[in-house]
Design a protein around this motif. Structure first.
Motif, PDB file in Angstrom:
ATOM      1  N   GLN A   1      52.802 -87.461 -14.201  1.00  0.00           N
ATOM      2  CA  GLN A   1      52.906 -86.337 -13.281  1.00  0.00           C
ATOM      3  C   GLN A   1      51.569 -86.118 -12.548  1.00  0.00           C
ATOM      4  O   GLN A   1      50.520 -86.565 -13.019  1.00  0.00           O
ATOM      5  CB  GLN A   1      53.274 -85.056 -14.059  1.00  0.00           C
ATOM      6  CG  GLN A   1      54.630 -85.101 -14.734  1.00  0.00           C
ATOM      7  CD  GLN A   1      54.611 -85.808 -16.079  1.00  0.00           C
ATOM      8  OE1 GLN A   1      53.607 -86.372 -16.488  1.00  0.00           O
ATOM      9  NE2 GLN A   1      55.734 -85.791 -16.777  1.00  0.00           N
ATOM     10  N   LYS A   2      51.620 -85.401 -11.467  1.00  0.00           N
ATOM     11  CA  LYS A   2      50.406 -85.195 -10.664  1.00  0.00           C
ATOM     12  C   LYS A   2      49.308 -84.474 -11.442  1.00  0.00           C
ATOM     13  O   LYS A   2      48.128 -84.636 -11.160  1.00  0.00           O
ATOM     14  CB  LYS A   2      50.746 -84.395  -9.402  1.00  0.00           C
ATOM     15  CG  LYS A   2      51.266 -85.258  -8.272  1.00  0.00           C
ATOM     16  CD  LYS A   2      51.600 -84.444  -7.051  1.00  0.00           C
ATOM     17  CE  LYS A   2      50.359 -83.898  -6.362  1.00  0.00           C
ATOM     18  NZ  LYS A   2      50.716 -83.041  -5.216  1.00  0.00           N
TER      19      LYS A   2
ATOM     20  N   TRP B   1      50.249 -76.407 -16.312  1.00  0.00           N
ATOM     21  CA  TRP B   1      50.531 -77.168 -15.078  1.00  0.00           C
ATOM     22  C   TRP B   1      51.596 -76.533 -14.183  1.00  0.00           C
ATOM     23  O   TRP B   1      51.990 -77.111 -13.185  1.00  0.00           O
ATOM     24  CB  TRP B   1      50.930 -78.604 -15.401  1.00  0.00           C
ATOM     25  CG  TRP B   1      51.958 -78.768 -16.477  1.00  0.00           C
ATOM     26  CD1 TRP B   1      53.299 -78.661 -16.335  1.00  0.00           C
ATOM     27  CD2 TRP B   1      51.717 -79.088 -17.845  1.00  0.00           C
ATOM     28  NE1 TRP B   1      53.920 -78.888 -17.529  1.00  0.00           N
ATOM     29  CE2 TRP B   1      52.969 -79.159 -18.477  1.00  0.00           C
ATOM     30  CE3 TRP B   1      50.565 -79.323 -18.594  1.00  0.00           C
ATOM     31  CZ2 TRP B   1      53.098 -79.446 -19.845  1.00  0.00           C
ATOM     32  CZ3 TRP B   1      50.699 -79.606 -19.945  1.00  0.00           C
ATOM     33  CH2 TRP B   1      51.948 -79.664 -20.555  1.00  0.00           C
TER      34      TRP B   1
ATOM     35  N   GLU C   1      50.654 -76.103 -10.601  1.00  0.00           N
ATOM     36  CA  GLU C   1      49.595 -77.091 -10.753  1.00  0.00           C
ATOM     37  C   GLU C   1      48.246 -76.505 -10.331  1.00  0.00           C
ATOM     38  O   GLU C   1      48.183 -75.732  -9.386  1.00  0.00           O
ATOM     39  CB  GLU C   1      49.951 -78.277  -9.849  1.00  0.00           C
ATOM     40  CG  GLU C   1      49.167 -79.515 -10.129  1.00  0.00           C
ATOM     41  CD  GLU C   1      49.584 -80.608  -9.163  1.00  0.00           C
ATOM     42  OE1 GLU C   1      48.685 -81.272  -8.639  1.00  0.00           O
ATOM     43  OE2 GLU C   1      50.796 -80.781  -8.931  1.00  0.00           O
TER      44      GLU C   1
END
Lengths: 107, 209
Positions: free
Chosen positions: B45-46, B7, B10
């Protein structure tokens, strides 16, 4: 087999697989290549789009033990990012023991 | 241990999914919305797309746990209804209030108010969390919480229990506690752990009587 399964069962929306147990003796690259030319090739050849859940490799060496390494993680990341599926892939991490994550802190 | 390779940076090709693997209880009806709130808080988290719940070995379809004369449901997953209800609702909307679950319990058991029952449920469920945080499992067969067993289905004996490393580093195992290898300011001592376990278990019994 994967392609025929999708073509036969129209309610099936996707598959998942694990680069893990039963792949002892193979390197991370060999495991990735096997998945590419069997499961992922079969998925892409099906008569409709389907989703993929790709479980992060459980081993970073040729054993089936729970190990990780940056190089194996890079191989898995590159494999997913270049496999050419239209829909986003889910990459699954195993949170118990094998790959510890931050657990909520309870008294 | 995972690194941040997956990540950082990302990816726009995938999202991560955590496995909330349960091989710890099949009979027990665990449900602890406070734990799930914290889990979501630390794992939102995204790059996270959600999580996958449940067991890999046990399929909660045919109920072979309950005696026929006590079974008022069709499928095994229905006997752990609150487990699925809290995980499902909170993953869909983490702001789902406890009052929603209390109301569901009231409807199910024909109560005027399900708040006390939910409180008891949460307190009782915490014993499983404490045990699995205290006794570190390494892979699925190395800890079966409700069975108090480890590798090969063997009961955890007192010696195992004393020397096994903890999973949650805010806990201390017996060996380290006796040797004084801990930080009393940041870690829960054994005496504190025993005290809160007993206190909350007694409170649970008081609530359900």
């Amino acid at each position: 087999m994967v392609t025929r399964t999708f073509n036969e069962y129209e309610n099936l929306t996707g598959i998942d697989f694990t680069l893990g147990e039963r792949m002892g003796g193979m390197t991370s690259e060999e495991r990735r290549d096997w998945a590419d030319r069997t499961l992922i090739a079969g998925l892409k050849a099906a008569n409709r789009k389907a989703r993929l859940l790709y479980r992060a490799p459980l081993s970073a060496d040729k054993t089936s033990h729970r190990t990780t390494s940056v190089s194996t993680e890079k191989i898995a990341r590159e494999a997913i990012e270049t496999m050419g599926l239209d829909d986003p892939v889910w990459i699954e991490f195993n949170s118990i023991g094998r790959m510890p994550i931050h657990r909520p802190n309870f008294p | 241990m995972l690194t941040d390779t997956y990540w950082e940076p990302e990816s726009d090709k995938y999202k991560g999914v955590w496995t909330m693997r349960n091989e710890d209880f099949f009979v027990m009806r665990w449900a602890q919305p406070d734990f799930i709130h914290q889990f979501i808080h630390y794992n939102c988290q995204k790059y996270v797309g959600g999580c996958i719940l449940g067991s890999e070995t046990y399929i909660p379809a045919c109920d072979y746990i309950t005696k026929e004369e006590h079974r008022t449901w069709d499928y095994a997953f229905q006997r752990q209804e609150l487990f699925y209800k809290v995980w499902g609702n909170l993953l869909y909307n983490s702001n789902t209030p406890d009052s929603y679950f209390a109301r569901a319990l009231a409807d199910k058991f024909n109560l005027t108010d399900g708040t006390q029952l939910l409180d008891a449920w949460k307190l009782a469920s915490m014993n499983a969390n404490r045990f699995a945080s205290f006794f570190r499992g390494t892979w699925d067969a190395t800890i079966y919480t409700e069975g108090f067993t480890t590798d090969g289905g063997k009961f955890i004996n007192l010696n195992n229990f004393m020397v096994q490393p903890v999973l949650d580093s805010s806990y201390i195992n017996v060996s380290d506690f006796v040797a004084g290898n801990y930080n009393a300011d940041t870690q829960t001592t054994l005496l504190q752990l025993a005290e809160i376990t007993e206190k909350e278990s007694r409170k649970t019994l008081g609530l359900i009587r």
